[in-house]
Design an enzyme around this catalytic site. Sequence first.
Site, PDB file in Angstrom:
ATOM      1  N   HIS A 343     -16.364   9.218 108.902  1.00 56.44           N
ATOM      2  CA  HIS A 343     -17.999   8.764 109.028  1.00 56.44           C
ATOM      3  C   HIS A 343     -17.219   7.175 108.990  1.00 56.44           C
ATOM      4  O   HIS A 343     -17.492   6.629 107.779  1.00 56.44           O
ATOM      5  CB  HIS A 343     -18.988   9.689 108.530  1.00 56.44           C
ATOM      6  CG  HIS A 343     -20.427   9.016 108.858  1.00 56.44           C
ATOM      7  ND1 HIS A 343     -21.100   9.420 109.872  1.00 56.44           N
ATOM      8  CD2 HIS A 343     -21.013   7.617 109.047  1.00 56.44           C
ATOM      9  CE1 HIS A 343     -22.048   8.313 110.164  1.00 56.44           C
ATOM     10  NE2 HIS A 343     -21.848   7.808 109.237  1.00 56.44           N
ATOM     11  N   ALA A 344     -17.654   6.194 110.443  1.00 56.05           N
ATOM     12  CA  ALA A 344     -17.530   5.737 110.067  1.00 56.05           C
ATOM     13  C   ALA A 344     -17.997   4.331 108.997  1.00 56.05           C
ATOM     14  O   ALA A 344     -19.885   5.017 109.208  1.00 56.05           O
ATOM     15  CB  ALA A 344     -17.461   4.554 111.626  1.00 56.05           C
ATOM     16  N   HIS A 373     -20.255  -2.588 115.575  1.00 53.39           N
ATOM     17  CA  HIS A 373     -21.319  -2.648 115.076  1.00 53.39           C
ATOM     18  C   HIS A 373     -20.765  -2.648 113.224  1.00 53.39           C
ATOM     19  O   HIS A 373     -21.141  -3.539 112.464  1.00 53.39           O
ATOM     20  CB  HIS A 373     -21.896  -1.206 115.138  1.00 53.39           C
ATOM     21  CG  HIS A 373     -23.054  -0.609 114.525  1.00 53.39           C
ATOM     22  ND1 HIS A 373     -23.741  -0.436 114.230  1.00 53.39           N
ATOM     23  CD2 HIS A 373     -22.310  -0.182 112.812  1.00 53.39           C
ATOM     24  CE1 HIS A 373     -25.098  -0.449 113.185  1.00 53.39           C
ATOM     25  NE2 HIS A 373     -23.643  -0.015 112.621  1.00 53.39           N
ATOM     26  N   GLU A 374     -20.153  -1.859 112.973  1.00 53.37           N
ATOM     27  CA  GLU A 374     -18.978  -2.303 111.804  1.00 53.37           C
ATOM     28  C   GLU A 374     -18.683  -3.698 111.304  1.00 53.37           C
ATOM     29  O   GLU A 374     -19.234  -3.760 109.700  1.00 53.37           O
ATOM     30  CB  GLU A 374     -17.973  -0.951 111.525  1.00 53.37           C
ATOM     31  CG  GLU A 374     -18.396   0.302 111.379  1.00 53.37           C
ATOM     32  CD  GLU A 374     -19.458   0.408 110.843  1.00 53.37           C
ATOM     33  OE1 GLU A 374     -19.672   0.139 109.624  1.00 53.37           O
ATOM     34  OE2 GLU A 374     -19.997   1.728 111.353  1.00 53.37           O
ATOM     35  N   HIS A 377     -21.835  -5.758 109.967  1.00 49.93           N
ATOM     36  CA  HIS A 377     -22.054  -5.264 108.351  1.00 49.93           C
ATOM     37  C   HIS A 377     -21.252  -6.645 107.669  1.00 49.93           C
ATOM     38  O   HIS A 377     -21.849  -6.831 106.643  1.00 49.93           O
ATOM     39  CB  HIS A 377     -21.466  -3.684 107.811  1.00 49.93           C
ATOM     40  CG  HIS A 377     -22.540  -2.868 108.249  1.00 49.93           C
ATOM     41  ND1 HIS A 377     -24.082  -3.362 108.545  1.00 49.93           N
ATOM     42  CD2 HIS A 377     -22.573  -1.958 109.171  1.00 49.93           C
ATOM     43  CE1 HIS A 377     -24.572  -1.799 108.537  1.00 49.93           C
ATOM     44  NE2 HIS A 377     -23.675  -1.120 109.630  1.00 49.93           N
ATOM     45  N   GLU A 401     -29.253  -2.511 110.100  1.00 51.83           N
ATOM     46  CA  GLU A 401     -28.164  -1.838 110.779  1.00 51.83           C
ATOM     47  C   GLU A 401     -28.237  -2.453 112.546  1.00 51.83           C
ATOM     48  O   GLU A 401     -27.982  -2.664 112.745  1.00 51.83           O
ATOM     49  CB  GLU A 401     -28.868  -0.439 110.546  1.00 51.83           C
ATOM     50  CG  GLU A 401     -28.429   0.359 109.590  1.00 51.83           C
ATOM     51  CD  GLU A 401     -27.034   0.844 109.767  1.00 51.83           C
ATOM     52  OE1 GLU A 401     -26.292   0.724 110.850  1.00 51.83           O
ATOM     53  OE2 GLU A 401     -26.232   0.755 108.744  1.00 51.83           O
ATOM     54  N   HIS A 501     -33.246  14.077 105.520  1.00 56.15           N
ATOM     55  CA  HIS A 501     -33.754  12.467 104.490  1.00 56.15           C
ATOM     56  C   HIS A 501     -34.620  12.926 103.255  1.00 56.15           C
ATOM     57  O   HIS A 501     -35.148  12.393 102.921  1.00 56.15           O
ATOM     58  CB  HIS A 501     -34.316  11.082 105.185  1.00 56.15           C
ATOM     59  CG  HIS A 501     -32.840  10.719 106.369  1.00 56.15           C
ATOM     60  ND1 HIS A 501     -32.100  11.815 107.565  1.00 56.15           N
ATOM     61  CD2 HIS A 501     -32.078   9.959 106.068  1.00 56.15           C
ATOM     62  CE1 HIS A 501     -31.515  11.039 108.100  1.00 56.15           C
ATOM     63  NE2 HIS A 501     -31.170   9.958 107.110  1.00 56.15           N
ATOM     64  N   TYR A 511     -35.041   2.735 109.705  1.00 54.62           N
ATOM     65  CA  TYR A 511     -34.243   3.272 111.288  1.00 54.62           C
ATOM     66  C   TYR A 511     -35.192   2.610 112.356  1.00 54.62           C
ATOM     67  O   TYR A 511     -35.210   1.850 112.980  1.00 54.62           O
ATOM     68  CB  TYR A 511     -34.055   4.177 111.279  1.00 54.62           C
ATOM     69  CG  TYR A 511     -32.956   5.426 110.016  1.00 54.62           C
ATOM     70  CD1 TYR A 511     -32.022   4.562 110.406  1.00 54.62           C
ATOM     71  CD2 TYR A 511     -33.338   5.800 109.371  1.00 54.62           C
ATOM     72  CE1 TYR A 511     -30.680   4.831 108.673  1.00 54.62           C
ATOM     73  CE2 TYR A 511     -32.684   6.278 108.358  1.00 54.62           C
ATOM     74  CZ  TYR A 511     -31.122   5.557 107.896  1.00 54.62           C
ATOM     75  OH  TYR A 511     -30.350   6.185 107.197  1.00 54.62           O
TER      76      TYR A 511
HETATM   77 ZN   LIG Z   1     -24.350   0.605 110.460  1.00 51.62          ZN
END
Ligand SMILES: [Zn+2]
Length: 602
Positions: A343-344, A373-374, A377, A401, A501, A511
């Site tokens: 999982h990234a 995307h990553e 971060h 995010e 969750h 989110y």
């Molecule tokens: Zn992310």
Amino acid sequence: MPRVVLSIVLFVLASSACSRGASSSAPTAADAKAFLATVNETTLKLGIEANRAGWVQQTYITDDTEALAARTGQAANDAGARFAKEATKFDHVDVPPTERRELTVLKTALVVASPSDPKESDELSKIMARLESMYGKGKWCPEPSKPESCKTIDDVTRIMATSRNERELRAAWEGWHTIAPPMRKDYERFVELSNKGARELGFADTGAMWRAKYDMPPDAFTSELDRLWNQVRPLYVKLHAYTRLRLREKYGDVVPANGPIPAHLLGNIWAQEWTNVYPLVAPPNADPGFSLTDILKKRDMPPLDMVRTGERFYTSLGFAVLPKTFWERSLFVRPRDRDVVCHASAWDVDLESDLRIKMCIEQTADDFTTIHHELGHNFYQRAYKDLPVLFRDSANDGFHEAIGDTIALSVTPEYLVRIGLLDKAPDMSRDLGLLMTRALDKISFLPFGLLIDQWRWQVFSGEIAPASYNKAWWDLRLKYQGVAPPSARGEELFDPGAKYHVPDNTPYTRYFLADILQFQFHRALSQIAGCKLPLNRCSIYESAAAGQRLNAMLSMGLSRPWPEALDALTGTKQMDATAILDYFAPLSTWLDEQLKGKPVGW
Ligand SMILES: [Zn+2]
């Protein structure tokens, strides 16, 4: 993209037993200063240890690395819980504003506060572990006498995504929800005990404690979310009506002409993202005319080159290149010799400059976007590295995010042309397919992203009593999502527990915020970059001006209230969901045409 927190935060902050440190004399400002110095130092030390162990555990899964990661994670959690309680000692001490904010960050960093009574604290820890394990081990066994028939969440997810058989979908939906009723009693007690801990920290209940993170009074924050939802609701209602129309063509009367959509027919066990029903709702002639996946495969682009391309996006905005260690220490492809968590995720191991990503990159359009995307971060993490340790985080938990996703929105056909992956951008009349796909992901998610915590906040505050847990859950799902269960759901059931969750006790509003903010960021940055195209075609690639404004916000970290960080980038202190309407304007117009004379709403 899965909705999980991908950045590594300073402490994970579950609960742990601890007692309040007693002090005989009244605390002073000097005590607060000394306390914060210790906290920053300890947090850094424990955070680095937990990150190192976590990295090794995820990239080399063995019993030993799991034990080491659990131990360092627990040590960081315990310290976080202890510090949060100690911070309350300084509630009435006059300290400088920066220190006051550090104390507030500490107090609101907890997701669960343990009661100071060791017996209750121990009970709470056990309940939380049990709830998580009930979900983790949860299986639907269609034939209980045959264990090999049992289905995990992965199996159920696959059925929901691919089956077009109503009976099979219904069975899988009802089957998965059988994992939750045993959680109900535990959840009720969890609410009582965690509320007790929250009250000891001075919050009205656990939900109020969660909302206290957002730099405004809890009630004001709730109405802020309502305001944002009402901005975007008309578009959601149209998407809902059109999807219902097409699902009714497929499934017949089981889908009402003007009522809620049955929750088992939207391609996802929680009906939270509808991308899997795209083939049923695809606009005609919506093929963009190229496939990035095919292009990457045809060129046989190595994973490392895909990452270098992503890095170039950021350097084109004026950010410095990634450190040498990033290239030496990241995990880019699935190793052949061992198990890893594929999982990234993006890491900042020493909370300063030891940036890494962990992915099992394949030559696909999805992974190409995820790399962008990553790295978002990573660049955020580096931008705030010089702040006090407690401020090395995003402005609120929606921001981290949102940044990654904002950059992913800039991976447009025009961008692909500029970096030489595509010869010519397709005509804009072809955009409907891409917009519909994205709407089924982002727009359909919004009401779900909102209602999970609406339910929990009311459960924590007592507005929803245990006797109506399930009814209230379905009332909210009807109100916000316009979906209904495929069969009657009584109070002997506990349907919220079938969503990870809830038993895992991870707050969910982040989110929703991330979904709203990314479009607001994208619109603001596109304007700064001088983009004159429709918003869905804008890319901020090569815009130094956009990069500068982005960096102004990123480098603030958590040091200022989030409205100020938002202002640094967008020029306004208010969140604004109208950027979503701008972005999806062509789709919205098209939906209006399709829905002429058709029922809308439920
Ligand atoms: Zn992310």
